[in-house]
Design a protein around this motif. Structure first.
Motif, PDB file in Angstrom:
ATOM      1  N   LYS A 138     126.266  43.137 -18.066  1.00  0.00           N
ATOM      2  CA  LYS A 138     126.535  41.711 -17.877  1.00  0.00           C
ATOM      3  C   LYS A 138     125.274  40.912 -17.543  1.00  0.00           C
ATOM      4  O   LYS A 138     125.280  39.701 -17.612  1.00  0.00           O
ATOM      5  N   LEU A 139     124.206  41.600 -17.177  1.00  0.00           N
ATOM      6  CA  LEU A 139     122.960  40.894 -16.905  1.00  0.00           C
ATOM      7  C   LEU A 139     122.396  40.334 -18.206  1.00  0.00           C
ATOM      8  O   LEU A 139     122.497  40.946 -19.258  1.00  0.00           O
ATOM      9  N   THR A 140     121.785  39.165 -18.120  1.00  0.00           N
ATOM     10  CA  THR A 140     121.150  38.609 -19.311  1.00  0.00           C
ATOM     11  C   THR A 140     119.921  39.451 -19.645  1.00  0.00           C
ATOM     12  O   THR A 140     119.314  40.074 -18.779  1.00  0.00           O
ATOM     13  N   THR A 141     119.589  39.442 -20.897  1.00  0.00           N
ATOM     14  CA  THR A 141     118.490  40.279 -21.351  1.00  0.00           C
ATOM     15  C   THR A 141     117.660  39.549 -22.384  1.00  0.00           C
ATOM     16  O   THR A 141     118.144  38.631 -23.051  1.00  0.00           O
ATOM     17  N   THR A 142     116.428  39.968 -22.509  1.00  0.00           N
ATOM     18  CA  THR A 142     115.562  39.419 -23.554  1.00  0.00           C
ATOM     19  C   THR A 142     115.513  40.352 -24.759  1.00  0.00           C
ATOM     20  O   THR A 142     114.783  40.103 -25.709  1.00  0.00           O
ATOM     21  N   LEU A 143     116.303  41.408 -24.724  1.00  0.00           N
ATOM     22  CA  LEU A 143     116.323  42.345 -25.847  1.00  0.00           C
ATOM     23  C   LEU A 143     116.936  41.682 -27.076  1.00  0.00           C
ATOM     24  O   LEU A 143     117.854  40.870 -26.978  1.00  0.00           O
ATOM     25  N   ASP A 144     116.447  42.037 -28.234  1.00  0.00           N
ATOM     26  CA  ASP A 144     116.953  41.477 -29.479  1.00  0.00           C
ATOM     27  C   ASP A 144     118.265  42.152 -29.873  1.00  0.00           C
ATOM     28  O   ASP A 144     118.616  43.204 -29.351  1.00  0.00           O
ATOM     29  N   ASN A 145     118.970  41.565 -30.812  1.00  0.00           N
ATOM     30  CA  ASN A 145     120.276  42.081 -31.237  1.00  0.00           C
ATOM     31  C   ASN A 145     120.186  43.456 -31.881  1.00  0.00           C
ATOM     32  O   ASN A 145     121.117  44.252 -31.768  1.00  0.00           O
ATOM     33  N   ILE A 146     119.096  43.746 -32.561  1.00  0.00           N
ATOM     34  CA  ILE A 146     118.936  45.070 -33.183  1.00  0.00           C
ATOM     35  C   ILE A 146     118.974  46.144 -32.109  1.00  0.00           C
ATOM     36  O   ILE A 146     119.710  47.119 -32.205  1.00  0.00           O
ATOM     37  N   THR A 147     118.194  45.967 -31.088  1.00  0.00           N
ATOM     38  CA  THR A 147     118.123  46.934 -29.992  1.00  0.00           C
ATOM     39  C   THR A 147     119.447  46.998 -29.234  1.00  0.00           C
ATOM     40  O   THR A 147     119.921  48.084 -28.895  1.00  0.00           O
ATOM     41  N   LEU A 148     120.034  45.853 -28.986  1.00  0.00           N
ATOM     42  CA  LEU A 148     121.290  45.799 -28.234  1.00  0.00           C
ATOM     43  C   LEU A 148     122.405  46.592 -28.912  1.00  0.00           C
ATOM     44  O   LEU A 148     123.212  47.228 -28.239  1.00  0.00           O
ATOM     45  N   ARG A 149     122.451  46.580 -30.229  1.00  0.00           N
ATOM     46  CA  ARG A 149     123.512  47.312 -30.942  1.00  0.00           C
ATOM     47  C   ARG A 149     123.509  48.792 -30.589  1.00  0.00           C
ATOM     48  O   ARG A 149     124.551  49.387 -30.364  1.00  0.00           O
ATOM     49  N   TYR A 150     122.342  49.407 -30.519  1.00  0.00           N
ATOM     50  CA  TYR A 150     122.260  50.836 -30.222  1.00  0.00           C
ATOM     51  C   TYR A 150     122.587  51.128 -28.759  1.00  0.00           C
ATOM     52  O   TYR A 150     123.312  52.072 -28.457  1.00  0.00           O
ATOM     53  N   ILE A 151     122.085  50.311 -27.878  1.00  0.00           N
ATOM     54  CA  ILE A 151     122.385  50.494 -26.459  1.00  0.00           C
ATOM     55  C   ILE A 151     123.875  50.261 -26.214  1.00  0.00           C
ATOM     56  O   ILE A 151     124.526  51.029 -25.495  1.00  0.00           O
ATOM     57  N   ASP A 152     124.421  49.223 -26.820  1.00  0.00           N
ATOM     58  CA  ASP A 152     125.836  48.900 -26.638  1.00  0.00           C
ATOM     59  C   ASP A 152     126.746  50.001 -27.187  1.00  0.00           C
ATOM     60  O   ASP A 152     127.800  50.274 -26.621  1.00  0.00           O
ATOM     61  N   GLU A 153     126.353  50.638 -28.278  1.00  0.00           N
ATOM     62  CA  GLU A 153     127.150  51.744 -28.818  1.00  0.00           C
ATOM     63  C   GLU A 153     127.218  52.892 -27.816  1.00  0.00           C
ATOM     64  O   GLU A 153     128.275  53.470 -27.573  1.00  0.00           O
ATOM     65  N   CYS A 154     126.091  53.204 -27.202  1.00  0.00           N
ATOM     66  CA  CYS A 154     126.070  54.266 -26.184  1.00  0.00           C
ATOM     67  C   CYS A 154     126.897  53.857 -24.965  1.00  0.00           C
ATOM     68  O   CYS A 154     127.647  54.652 -24.407  1.00  0.00           O
ATOM     69  N   ARG A 155     126.743  52.607 -24.554  1.00  0.00           N
ATOM     70  CA  ARG A 155     127.490  52.127 -23.391  1.00  0.00           C
ATOM     71  C   ARG A 155     128.991  52.130 -23.658  1.00  0.00           C
ATOM     72  O   ARG A 155     129.787  52.488 -22.799  1.00  0.00           O
ATOM     73  N   PHE A 156     129.407  51.758 -24.879  1.00  0.00           N
ATOM     74  CA  PHE A 156     130.830  51.777 -25.233  1.00  0.00           C
ATOM     75  C   PHE A 156     131.385  53.197 -25.089  1.00  0.00           C
ATOM     76  O   PHE A 156     132.440  53.397 -24.490  1.00  0.00           O
ATOM     77  N   ALA A 157     130.692  54.172 -25.637  1.00  0.00           N
ATOM     78  CA  ALA A 157     131.154  55.565 -25.538  1.00  0.00           C
ATOM     79  C   ALA A 157     131.233  56.007 -24.084  1.00  0.00           C
ATOM     80  O   ALA A 157     132.193  56.654 -23.668  1.00  0.00           O
ATOM     81  N   TYR A 158     130.243  55.629 -23.303  1.00  0.00           N
ATOM     82  CA  TYR A 158     130.213  55.980 -21.875  1.00  0.00           C
ATOM     83  C   TYR A 158     131.388  55.335 -21.138  1.00  0.00           C
ATOM     84  O   TYR A 158     132.098  55.994 -20.376  1.00  0.00           O
ATOM     85  N   GLN A 159     131.627  54.065 -21.384  1.00  0.00           N
ATOM     86  CA  GLN A 159     132.714  53.361 -20.690  1.00  0.00           C
ATOM     87  C   GLN A 159     134.081  53.903 -21.098  1.00  0.00           C
ATOM     88  O   GLN A 159     134.998  53.929 -20.296  1.00  0.00           O
ATOM     89  N   GLN A 160     134.220  54.350 -22.342  1.00  0.00           N
ATOM     90  CA  GLN A 160     135.494  54.920 -22.795  1.00  0.00           C
ATOM     91  C   GLN A 160     135.842  56.172 -22.001  1.00  0.00           C
ATOM     92  O   GLN A 160     136.999  56.426 -21.713  1.00  0.00           O
ATOM     93  N   CYS A 161     134.853  56.969 -21.671  1.00  0.00           N
ATOM     94  CA  CYS A 161     135.163  58.211 -20.939  1.00  0.00           C
ATOM     95  C   CYS A 161     135.401  57.941 -19.459  1.00  0.00           C
ATOM     96  O   CYS A 161     135.968  58.785 -18.763  1.00  0.00           O
ATOM     97  N   LEU A 162     135.013  56.777 -18.960  1.00  0.00           N
ATOM     98  CA  LEU A 162     135.270  56.443 -17.565  1.00  0.00           C
ATOM     99  C   LEU A 162     136.651  55.849 -17.356  1.00  0.00           C
ATOM    100  O   LEU A 162     137.183  55.889 -16.256  1.00  0.00           O
ATOM    101  N   SER A 163     137.229  55.306 -18.429  1.00  0.00           N
ATOM    102  CA  SER A 163     138.538  54.636 -18.276  1.00  0.00           C
ATOM    103  C   SER A 163     139.692  55.582 -18.500  1.00  0.00           C
ATOM    104  O   SER A 163     139.594  56.669 -18.936  1.00  0.00           O
TER     105      SER A 163
END
Length: 192
Positions: A167-192
């Motif tokens: 939720k923190l704002t970032t200066t990362l570009d959308n290309i980079t965010l897609r890969y990080i977000d994919e990992c974060r999505f998988a991580y959050q799925q296993c926590l729920s």
């Protein structure tokens, strides 16, 4: 968002030397590559253990696939394209799980091991300030032998912060965010 400091390289296979170099200095890493049975006896596995042992790698997240029965055989064939007899398929996942579990027992405060049930879209390694991303394919070659992107960002902490606190704002570009977000999505799925 654009980041003029974004550095993207294309490699004709997983750049193992660069992965090892990134691990030497990383304090944070996320492995989202389905299974890790190959790491048990290779240079990456040895480097991970050494960096955890000396305390350089302070946080390691390993996201391992726990496949659904209706697609586990097909996905195993994608991961290991040489013909695998059906009874041997569960052992791929079990070997990987055993290696990850052993690491977690050795380094309980640094290693976060999670089983994911969502279908992984691509192998992604977030290591320090680098992202290594390949592709899965129905092919006679493994993803390690396919095309890989290497994305370097300015600061190591940017990747860790986005993964851990999206939720923190970032200066990362959308290309980079897609890969990080994919990992974060998988991580959050296993926590729920």
């Amino acid at each position: 968002m654009s980041n003029p400091r974004l550095d993207v390289k294309v490699h004709q296979r997983l750049p193992l030397k660069l992965v090892l170099q990134a691990l030497e200095t990383a304090s944070f890493a996320v492995l989202h590559a389905a299974i890790y049975s190959n790491f048990a006896d290779n240079a990456v596995g040895k480097m991970l253990q050494e960096q955890l042992r000396i305390g350089q790698l302070k946080q390691l997240y390993i996201l391992q696939l726990q496949p659904h029965a209706h697609w586990q055989d097909e996905f195993a064939a994608i991961l290991r394209p040489k013909p695998i007899e059906k009874p041997a398929i569960p052992s791929l996942y079990q070997q990987s799980h055993a290696w990850c579990q052993q690491l977690q027992e050795q380094f309980p405060h640094q290693l976060h091991f999670h089983l994911i049930k969502s279908l992984p879209l691509q192998p992604i390694l977030l290591i320090g300030n680098r992202i290594f991303a390949g592709q899965y394919a129905h092919s006679q070659t493994t993803s390690a032998d396919g095309l890989w992107l290497e994305i370097a960002v300015a600061e190591q902490q940017q990747i860790a912060t986005r993964f851990l606190t999206p939720k923190l704002t970032t200066t990362l570009d959308n290309i980079t965010l897609r890969y990080i977000d994919e990992c974060r999505f998988a991580y959050q799925q296993c926590l729920s």
